[in-house]
Design a protein around this motif. Structure first.
Motif, PDB file in Angstrom:
ATOM      1  N   ALA A  20      62.152  25.707  23.103  1.00 57.34           N
ATOM      2  CA  ALA A  20      62.113  25.960  24.552  1.00 57.34           C
ATOM      3  C   ALA A  20      63.470  26.440  25.057  1.00 57.34           C
ATOM      4  N   CYS A  21      64.526  25.797  24.586  1.00 57.85           N
ATOM      5  CA  CYS A  21      65.882  26.207  24.987  1.00 57.85           C
ATOM      6  C   CYS A  21      66.204  27.614  24.504  1.00 57.85           C
ATOM      7  N   GLN A  22      65.725  27.932  23.302  1.00 52.42           N
ATOM      8  CA  GLN A  22      65.976  29.262  22.738  1.00 52.42           C
ATOM      9  C   GLN A  22      65.256  30.344  23.538  1.00 52.42           C
ATOM     10  N   ILE A  23      64.040  30.026  23.980  1.00 56.61           N
ATOM     11  CA  ILE A  23      63.278  30.972  24.807  1.00 56.61           C
ATOM     12  C   ILE A  23      64.028  31.238  26.113  1.00 56.61           C
ATOM     13  N   GLY A  24      64.598  30.171  26.702  1.00 59.04           N
ATOM     14  CA  GLY A  24      65.362  30.323  27.935  1.00 59.04           C
ATOM     15  C   GLY A  24      66.590  31.197  27.751  1.00 59.04           C
ATOM     16  N   GLU A  25      67.231  31.094  26.581  1.00 63.30           N
ATOM     17  CA  GLU A  25      68.433  31.885  26.303  1.00 63.30           C
ATOM     18  C   GLU A  25      68.093  33.350  26.032  1.00 63.30           C
ATOM     19  N   ASP A  26      66.930  33.577  25.382  1.00 62.94           N
ATOM     20  CA  ASP A  26      66.553  34.938  24.971  1.00 62.94           C
ATOM     21  C   ASP A  26      65.817  35.723  26.053  1.00 62.94           C
ATOM     22  N   SER A  27      65.415  35.057  27.133  1.00 64.11           N
ATOM     23  CA  SER A  27      64.670  35.750  28.192  1.00 64.11           C
ATOM     24  C   SER A  27      65.163  35.303  29.573  1.00 64.11           C
ATOM     25  N   ASP A  28      64.573  35.882  30.581  1.00 64.71           N
ATOM     26  CA  ASP A  28      64.952  35.547  31.957  1.00 64.71           C
ATOM     27  C   ASP A  28      64.099  34.400  32.519  1.00 64.71           C
ATOM     28  N   VAL A  29      63.234  33.845  31.698  1.00 62.59           N
ATOM     29  CA  VAL A  29      62.343  32.767  32.141  1.00 62.59           C
ATOM     30  C   VAL A  29      63.136  31.474  32.313  1.00 62.59           C
ATOM     31  N   ASP A  30      62.931  30.804  33.445  1.00 63.44           N
ATOM     32  CA  ASP A  30      63.609  29.536  33.713  1.00 63.44           C
ATOM     33  C   ASP A  30      62.807  28.388  33.071  1.00 63.44           C
ATOM     34  N   VAL A  31      63.347  27.827  32.017  1.00 61.84           N
ATOM     35  CA  VAL A  31      62.651  26.739  31.294  1.00 61.84           C
ATOM     36  C   VAL A  31      63.398  25.415  31.451  1.00 61.84           C
ATOM     37  N   THR A  32      64.229  25.324  32.470  1.00 63.34           N
ATOM     38  CA  THR A  32      65.051  24.118  32.672  1.00 63.34           C
ATOM     39  C   THR A  32      64.194  22.867  32.799  1.00 63.34           C
ATOM     40  N   CYS A  35      62.511  21.950  29.484  1.00 67.20           N
ATOM     41  CA  CYS A  35      63.485  21.352  28.559  1.00 67.20           C
ATOM     42  C   CYS A  35      63.797  19.908  28.941  1.00 67.20           C
ATOM     43  N   LYS A  36      63.933  19.666  30.231  1.00 70.08           N
ATOM     44  CA  LYS A  36      64.225  18.305  30.700  1.00 70.08           C
ATOM     45  C   LYS A  36      63.079  17.355  30.398  1.00 70.08           C
ATOM     46  N   GLN A  37      61.843  17.834  30.577  1.00 71.35           N
ATOM     47  CA  GLN A  37      60.667  17.009  30.292  1.00 71.35           C
ATOM     48  C   GLN A  37      60.575  16.669  28.806  1.00 71.35           C
ATOM     49  N   ILE A  38      60.804  17.679  27.964  1.00 74.32           N
ATOM     50  CA  ILE A  38      60.747  17.449  26.506  1.00 74.32           C
ATOM     51  C   ILE A  38      61.875  16.511  26.074  1.00 74.32           C
ATOM     52  N   GLU A  39      63.075  16.729  26.645  1.00 75.55           N
ATOM     53  CA  GLU A  39      64.218  15.878  26.306  1.00 75.55           C
ATOM     54  C   GLU A  39      63.966  14.428  26.711  1.00 75.55           C
ATOM     55  N   LYS A  40      63.373  14.237  27.880  1.00 76.76           N
ATOM     56  CA  LYS A  40      63.053  12.883  28.350  1.00 76.76           C
ATOM     57  C   LYS A  40      62.049  12.217  27.417  1.00 76.76           C
ATOM     58  N   LYS A  41      61.025  12.976  27.025  1.00 73.97           N
ATOM     59  CA  LYS A  41      60.012  12.447  26.112  1.00 73.97           C
ATOM     60  C   LYS A  41      60.613  12.144  24.739  1.00 73.97           C
ATOM     61  N   LEU A  42      61.557  12.994  24.313  1.00 76.36           N
ATOM     62  CA  LEU A  42      62.234  12.802  23.031  1.00 76.36           C
ATOM     63  C   LEU A  42      63.015  11.489  23.026  1.00 76.36           C
ATOM     64  N   ILE A  43      63.755  11.230  24.081  1.00 75.91           N
ATOM     65  CA  ILE A  43      64.542   9.993  24.183  1.00 75.91           C
ATOM     66  C   ILE A  43      63.625   8.773  24.211  1.00 75.91           C
ATOM     67  N   GLU A  44      62.525   8.875  24.967  1.00 76.54           N
ATOM     68  CA  GLU A  44      61.579   7.761  25.052  1.00 76.54           C
ATOM     69  C   GLU A  44      60.928   7.486  23.689  1.00 76.54           C
ATOM     70  N   THR A  45      60.595   8.551  22.976  1.00 78.51           N
ATOM     71  CA  THR A  45      59.979   8.406  21.648  1.00 78.51           C
ATOM     72  C   THR A  45      60.948   7.758  20.675  1.00 78.51           C
ATOM     73  N   LYS A  46      62.214   8.185  20.717  1.00 74.75           N
ATOM     74  CA  LYS A  46      63.239   7.583  19.850  1.00 74.75           C
ATOM     75  C   LYS A  46      63.373   6.092  20.129  1.00 74.75           C
ATOM     76  N   LYS A  47      63.463   5.748  21.404  1.00 74.64           N
ATOM     77  CA  LYS A  47      63.617   4.339  21.773  1.00 74.64           C
ATOM     78  C   LYS A  47      62.427   3.519  21.302  1.00 74.64           C
TER      79      LYS A  47
END
Length: 317
Positions: A20-32, A35-47
């Motif tokens: 998702a972050c790579q798509i945001g860097e390679d295009s003009d699409v705002d995926v902020t 990315c925040k939603q996936i990152e939040k889910k990632l942290i919750e899954t780790k915990k």
């Protein structure tokens, strides 16, 4: 980075986040927001995953190929001040057991530990962290040198066991370990033991007698490995998870049984997920342990150490 079986949900989310972050860097699409939603889910899954680890999963983490080994800790804690010393002055220099002088902060220590390899070649060179009798005799020689100069001893335990080969038995493996246990109980300087990975059988005990025994959260400490226990009791390695649970080998179990004195927390995901944070935790734990021991006289050190180990295994019916 390698992932264990139970870490696969983390791997999937990590890949989604990076994509998702790579798509945001390679295009003009705002995926902020994505990315925040996936990152939040990632942290919750780790915990969620690391909060509910089974004993066998902790054993797997302790063996993670990216986990720091003894020399990683020594180099991080001592930097350029470490001077490695070699040989047992009798047979040869055992590459599975390393040791030498180094400074942590302003305090000099004698640092000793088992060293595993990073790849096939170095694993063979280090004998997979399984020391021969000459390794334990080298460790004892260094500890006696530390005693002579009044230096505290720090040992790092990370071994699947002492080397069980015929030549090791011919050169007195059992005697070497027993001699170390005896001499460490009466060494007249502070001894701080840190279990950083696997702490198996007499291979660990040969450098494992200390005034303060520290254990990393995802390390294990037991008389036998889960696989070998399973093969003895069930004639198969298939029951290793049951064996790990029955052996009470985790840090929390060891603390409850008073086999270790304190548990050193690891970063979320294990010691390998954030090495620098792990090194800081270990440095702080060693310095704290030494501050509690430095003012004790040699007689008090030996007396307290003997009492500590004499009390282990005592119970009331």
């Amino acid at each position: 980075m390698e992932y264990l079986d139970f870490e696969l949900p983390i791997k999937e989310l990590q890949e989604q986040f990076e994509k998702a972050c790579q798509i945001g860097e390679d295009s003009d699409v705002d995926v902020t927001n994505t990315c925040k939603q996936i990152e939040k889910k990632l942290i919750e899954t780790k915990k969620d995953i690391y909060k509910n680890l089974t004993p066998w999963q902790r054993v797997q983490l302790s063996r993670h190929p990216d986990r720091p080994y003894t020399m990683d800790y020594i180099n991080a804690l001592c930097g350029d001040t470490f001077l490695e010393l070699h040989g047992d002055r009798s047979f040869k220099d055992d590459k599975a057991m390393v040791g030498g002088l180094g400074k942590i902060g302003d305090q000099s220590y004698m640092l000793i530990g088992q060293q595993k390899g990073y790849n096939t070649k170095t694993r063979q060179y280090r004998n997979f962290g399984m020391a021969n009798p000459e390794g334990y005799r080298k460790a004892l020689r260094l500890m006696k040198s530390a005693e002579k100069f009044g230096l505290p001893v720090v040992t790092f335990i990370d071994t699947p066991g002492a080397y069980p080969g015929l030549e090791a038995e011919e050169r007195g493996q059992g005697e070497a370990i027993a001699r170390n246990i005896l001499e460490m109980t009466r060494l007249k300087v502070p001894i701080i033991v840190v279990i950083i990975g696997e702490g198996a059988s007499g291979g660990a005990l040969g450098i494992g007698i200390g005034d303060q025994v520290l254990m990393l959260e995802n390390a294990w400490y037991s008389v036998i490995s889960p696989e070998n226990c399973s093969s003895i009791l069930w004639r198969s390695w298939e029951y290793k998870e049951q064996a790990a649970d029955a052996l009470k080998l985790t840090a929390s179990d060891a603390k409850k049984l008073k086999v270790v004195d304190s548990i050193v927390k690891e970063p979320l995901g294990g010691a390998h997920s954030d090495r620098q944070a792990t090194f800081k935790f270990i440095t702080a734990a060693i310095e704290k342990a030494f501050s509690e021991l430095k003012d004790l006289s040699p007689k008090e050190l030996v007396s307290k150490r003997m009492d500590k180990y004499s009390d282990m295994g005592v119970f009331k019916s």
